[in-house]
Design a protein around this motif. Sequence first.
Motif, PDB file in Angstrom:
ATOM      1  N   ARG A  44      36.771 -12.154 -68.602  1.00 37.65           N
ATOM      2  CA  ARG A  44      35.661 -13.108 -68.496  1.00 37.65           C
ATOM      3  C   ARG A  44      36.216 -14.522 -68.398  1.00 37.65           C
ATOM      4  NH1 ARG A  44      36.585 -15.692 -72.545  1.00 37.65           N
ATOM      5  NH2 ARG A  44      35.004 -17.204 -71.993  1.00 37.65           N
ATOM      6  N   GLY A  45      35.290 -15.489 -68.169  1.00 32.43           N
ATOM      7  CA  GLY A  45      35.713 -16.878 -67.990  1.00 32.43           C
ATOM      8  C   GLY A  45      35.925 -17.131 -66.509  1.00 32.43           C
ATOM      9  N   ALA A  46      35.412 -18.258 -66.018  1.00 27.25           N
ATOM     10  CA  ALA A  46      35.359 -18.479 -64.570  1.00 27.25           C
ATOM     11  C   ALA A  46      36.715 -18.349 -63.861  1.00 27.25           C
ATOM     12  CB  ALA A  46      34.713 -19.838 -64.290  1.00 27.25           C
ATOM     13  N   PRO A  47      37.783 -19.027 -64.310  1.00 26.12           N
ATOM     14  CA  PRO A  47      39.042 -18.908 -63.557  1.00 26.12           C
ATOM     15  C   PRO A  47      39.594 -17.477 -63.578  1.00 26.12           C
ATOM     16  CG  PRO A  47      39.085 -20.826 -65.006  1.00 26.12           C
ATOM     17  CD  PRO A  47      37.878 -20.026 -65.387  1.00 26.12           C
ATOM     18  N   ALA A  48      39.491 -16.801 -64.720  1.00 28.19           N
ATOM     19  CA  ALA A  48      39.982 -15.418 -64.808  1.00 28.19           C
ATOM     20  C   ALA A  48      39.166 -14.510 -63.890  1.00 28.19           C
ATOM     21  CB  ALA A  48      39.921 -14.918 -66.249  1.00 28.19           C
ATOM     22  N   ALA A  81      29.462  -8.533 -59.050  1.00 22.46           N
ATOM     23  CA  ALA A  81      29.554  -7.940 -60.393  1.00 22.46           C
ATOM     24  C   ALA A  81      28.945  -8.854 -61.448  1.00 22.46           C
ATOM     25  CB  ALA A  81      31.009  -7.629 -60.732  1.00 22.46           C
ATOM     26  N   ARG A  82      29.130 -10.170 -61.288  1.00 21.95           N
ATOM     27  CA  ARG A  82      28.422 -11.160 -62.116  1.00 21.95           C
ATOM     28  C   ARG A  82      28.052 -12.302 -61.159  1.00 21.95           C
ATOM     29  NH1 ARG A  82      31.202 -13.032 -67.511  1.00 21.95           N
ATOM     30  NH2 ARG A  82      29.038 -13.558 -68.048  1.00 21.95           N
ATOM     31  N   PRO A  83      26.860 -12.901 -61.348  1.00 19.59           N
ATOM     32  CA  PRO A  83      26.382 -13.833 -60.318  1.00 19.59           C
ATOM     33  C   PRO A  83      26.681 -15.325 -60.536  1.00 19.59           C
ATOM     34  CG  PRO A  83      24.594 -13.288 -61.816  1.00 19.59           C
ATOM     35  CD  PRO A  83      25.799 -12.530 -62.294  1.00 19.59           C
ATOM     36  N   CYS A 146      31.805 -21.870 -76.375  1.00 13.58           N
ATOM     37  CA  CYS A 146      32.274 -20.676 -75.669  1.00 13.58           C
ATOM     38  C   CYS A 146      33.803 -20.585 -75.810  1.00 13.58           C
ATOM     39  CB  CYS A 146      31.831 -20.683 -74.209  1.00 13.58           C
ATOM     40  SG  CYS A 146      31.955 -19.055 -73.407  1.00 13.58           S
ATOM     41  N   ASN A 147      34.444 -19.898 -74.889  1.00 13.67           N
ATOM     42  CA  ASN A 147      35.909 -19.841 -74.904  1.00 13.67           C
ATOM     43  C   ASN A 147      36.436 -20.305 -73.564  1.00 13.67           C
ATOM     44  OD1 ASN A 147      38.356 -17.953 -73.851  1.00 13.67           O
ATOM     45  ND2 ASN A 147      38.718 -18.763 -75.890  1.00 13.67           N
ATOM     46  N   THR A 148      37.281 -21.314 -73.608  1.00 13.02           N
ATOM     47  CA  THR A 148      37.836 -21.892 -72.382  1.00 13.02           C
ATOM     48  C   THR A 148      39.363 -21.941 -72.467  1.00 13.02           C
ATOM     49  OG1 THR A 148      37.721 -24.122 -73.280  1.00 13.02           O
ATOM     50  CG2 THR A 148      35.791 -23.349 -72.061  1.00 13.02           C
ATOM     51  N   GLY A 149      39.937 -21.042 -73.259  1.00 14.15           N
ATOM     52  CA  GLY A 149      41.386 -21.037 -73.433  1.00 14.15           C
ATOM     53  C   GLY A 149      42.076 -20.173 -72.383  1.00 14.15           C
ATOM     54  N   GLY A 157      44.222 -22.480 -70.084  1.00 15.27           N
ATOM     55  CA  GLY A 157      42.775 -22.666 -70.131  1.00 15.27           C
ATOM     56  C   GLY A 157      42.332 -24.011 -69.587  1.00 15.27           C
ATOM     57  N   THR A 158      41.038 -24.292 -69.747  1.00 14.26           N
ATOM     58  CA  THR A 158      40.471 -25.538 -69.222  1.00 14.26           C
ATOM     59  C   THR A 158      40.244 -26.510 -70.381  1.00 14.26           C
ATOM     60  OG1 THR A 158      38.202 -24.664 -69.288  1.00 14.26           O
ATOM     61  CG2 THR A 158      39.451 -24.293 -67.274  1.00 14.26           C
ATOM     62  N   ALA A 159      39.034 -26.542 -70.942  1.00 17.78           N
ATOM     63  CA  ALA A 159      38.770 -27.481 -72.042  1.00 17.78           C
ATOM     64  C   ALA A 159      39.687 -27.209 -73.237  1.00 17.78           C
ATOM     65  CB  ALA A 159      37.305 -27.380 -72.461  1.00 17.78           C
ATOM     66  N   LEU A 223      33.937 -28.976 -72.968  1.00 17.25           N
ATOM     67  CA  LEU A 223      33.712 -27.567 -72.644  1.00 17.25           C
ATOM     68  C   LEU A 223      33.998 -27.312 -71.168  1.00 17.25           C
ATOM     69  CD1 LEU A 223      30.912 -28.379 -71.400  1.00 17.25           C
ATOM     70  CD2 LEU A 223      29.861 -27.510 -73.471  1.00 17.25           C
ATOM     71  N   GLY A 224      33.840 -26.066 -70.748  1.00 17.48           N
ATOM     72  CA  GLY A 224      34.187 -25.675 -69.385  1.00 17.48           C
ATOM     73  C   GLY A 224      32.955 -25.523 -68.517  1.00 17.48           C
ATOM     74  N   ALA A 225      33.115 -24.834 -67.404  1.00 15.29           N
ATOM     75  CA  ALA A 225      32.003 -24.621 -66.483  1.00 15.29           C
ATOM     76  C   ALA A 225      32.206 -23.331 -65.719  1.00 15.29           C
ATOM     77  CB  ALA A 225      31.892 -25.781 -65.502  1.00 15.29           C
ATOM     78  N   ASP A 226      31.090 -22.738 -65.344  1.00 11.77           N
ATOM     79  CA  ASP A 226      31.116 -21.575 -64.451  1.00 11.77           C
ATOM     80  C   ASP A 226      30.836 -21.980 -63.020  1.00 11.77           C
ATOM     81  OD1 ASP A 226      30.553 -20.421 -67.250  1.00 11.77           O
ATOM     82  OD2 ASP A 226      31.240 -18.758 -66.021  1.00 11.77           O
ATOM     83  N   ILE A 235      26.837 -25.719 -64.800  1.00 11.24           N
ATOM     84  CA  ILE A 235      26.389 -24.423 -65.312  1.00 11.24           C
ATOM     85  C   ILE A 235      27.474 -23.915 -66.250  1.00 11.24           C
ATOM     86  CG2 ILE A 235      25.450 -22.159 -64.679  1.00 11.24           C
ATOM     87  CD1 ILE A 235      24.302 -24.675 -63.088  1.00 11.24           C
ATOM     88  N   ASN A 236      27.110 -23.630 -67.473  1.00  9.81           N
ATOM     89  CA  ASN A 236      28.082 -23.090 -68.438  1.00  9.81           C
ATOM     90  C   ASN A 236      27.349 -22.227 -69.456  1.00  9.81           C
ATOM     91  OD1 ASN A 236      30.865 -22.992 -69.330  1.00  9.81           O
ATOM     92  ND2 ASN A 236      30.187 -24.106 -71.138  1.00  9.81           N
ATOM     93  N   LYS A 237      28.096 -21.627 -70.340  1.00  6.63           N
ATOM     94  CA  LYS A 237      27.553 -20.711 -71.340  1.00  6.63           C
ATOM     95  C   LYS A 237      26.305 -21.287 -71.999  1.00  6.63           C
ATOM     96  CE  LYS A 237      28.604 -17.457 -72.158  1.00  6.63           C
ATOM     97  NZ  LYS A 237      27.904 -16.324 -71.495  1.00  6.63           N
TER      98      LYS A 237
HETATM   99  C1  LIG Z   1      37.401 -21.732 -68.611  1.00 10.75           C
HETATM  100  S1  LIG Z   1      36.040 -20.801 -68.778  1.00 10.75           S
HETATM  101  C2  LIG Z   1      34.594 -21.771 -68.502  1.00 10.75           C
HETATM  102  C3  LIG Z   1      33.403 -20.913 -68.559  1.00 10.75           C
HETATM  103  O1  LIG Z   1      33.612 -19.779 -67.729  1.00 10.75           O
HETATM  104  C4  LIG Z   1      33.082 -20.473 -69.988  1.00 10.75           C
HETATM  105  O2  LIG Z   1      32.767 -21.588 -70.748  1.00 10.75           O
HETATM  106  C5  LIG Z   1      31.920 -19.531 -69.961  1.00 10.75           C
HETATM  107  O3  LIG Z   1      30.777 -19.932 -69.961  1.00 10.75           O
HETATM  108  C6  LIG Z   1      32.256 -18.104 -69.856  1.00 10.75           C
HETATM  109  O4  LIG Z   1      31.154 -17.254 -69.988  1.00 10.75           O
HETATM  110  P1  LIG Z   1      31.406 -15.710 -70.152  1.00 10.75           P
HETATM  111  O5  LIG Z   1      30.025 -15.120 -70.136  1.00 10.75           O
HETATM  112  O6  LIG Z   1      32.116 -15.512 -71.447  1.00 10.75           O
HETATM  113  O7  LIG Z   1      32.226 -15.273 -68.961  1.00 10.75           O
END
Ligand SMILES: CSC[C@@H](O)[C@@H](O)C(=O)COP(=O)(O)O
Length: 320
Positions: A44-48, A81-83, A146-149, A157-159, A223-226, A235-237
């Motif tokens: 999970r997490g946008a870059p991953a 798979a996720r939008p 959330c988690n941005t590591g 990670g980001t934030a 924090l991070g962003a999706d 858009i974020n968690k």
């Molecule tokens: C560096 S990750 C930034 C975002 O992807 C993160 O804050 C987030 O909202 C992730 O959501 P998740 O539903 O856990 O995939």
Amino acid sequence: MRTIDWVDGAVEIIDQTALPGELRVLRLHTVGELIAAIQSLAVRGAPALGVAGAFGVALAARVHADDPAALGVAIRKIEEARPTAVNLARGARRAAARLPLGPEAVLSEAYAIRDEEIAASKAMAFRGADLITELCGARPRLLTHCNTGGLAAVTVGTALGVVGELHRRERLAGVIASETRPLLQGARLTSWELTRWGIEHRVAVDSAGPFLMARGEVDAVILGADRICANGDVINKVGSYSHALGAHRAGIPFVVVAPESTVDVDTPSGAHVEIEDRGAAEVTAWSDAVNPAFDITPHDLVTAIVTDRRVIRVDQGERP
Ligand SMILES: CSC[C@@H](O)[C@@H](O)C(=O)COP(=O)(O)O
């Protein structure tokens, strides 16, 4: 340690559903296994997710080399798979564009996306740490959500990479990780990563964030962003918007750290983004529930967006 990688013909991920109890590595051999891992938030997490999308197409290219129709279906399933995080479909499409050159070219493109995310994380850590110091002075107290590591990216990670860099510079006075209901990415994952990095921190229930800001216990939200839209909407968690309102009311910066791979100038504003609905089961105990996984922070509540290439001062009228 990398959250996601290609090892001996399969995708290896750290299973984020098992943390913090167990550090378990999953090997994903099929597109079906990869999609299940994405949807269960094992990865999970946008870059991953961008890297997962690209490696997923590399898997599909090997399995369906002789069946273009099946390959097309598999790629579409990965993209969808996720939008919400733009990175997933973007990573998959970028890898798929190399299909005419063969499966090895697809895999090379996936490796390139992985390596770009690693480089982007490092660039954001430095750029973001500089900006936080400029905005807040020496030794700020930060709140993150959330988690941005490294778990959400490939490493760093980001934030949370910015938090780590400030700690390394001895310019951090404290971190509050917002627990991030209902799946507890903050309480489970951010806390686990900060502990591994040797960074003292406290976890707060999500609804405490704005109050802690009002009481003067937080100097900035980071924090991070999706997905970051053309007008600067973020858009974020789910829960990010409440923290933005709290920061606005308290008069403290609200800083978003995300790679350029998350900036989506083709989407004009947050109103055009599909917000994932993860269903009631993750929330229900005593009643029915509604469970949007993300929210939209309007650009007028954002101080700055830090990417690997630039700082966008949204508060000064700049836009992505
Ligand atoms: C560096 S990750 C930034 C975002 O992807 C993160 O804050 C987030 O909202 C992730 O959501 P998740 O539903 O856990 O995939």
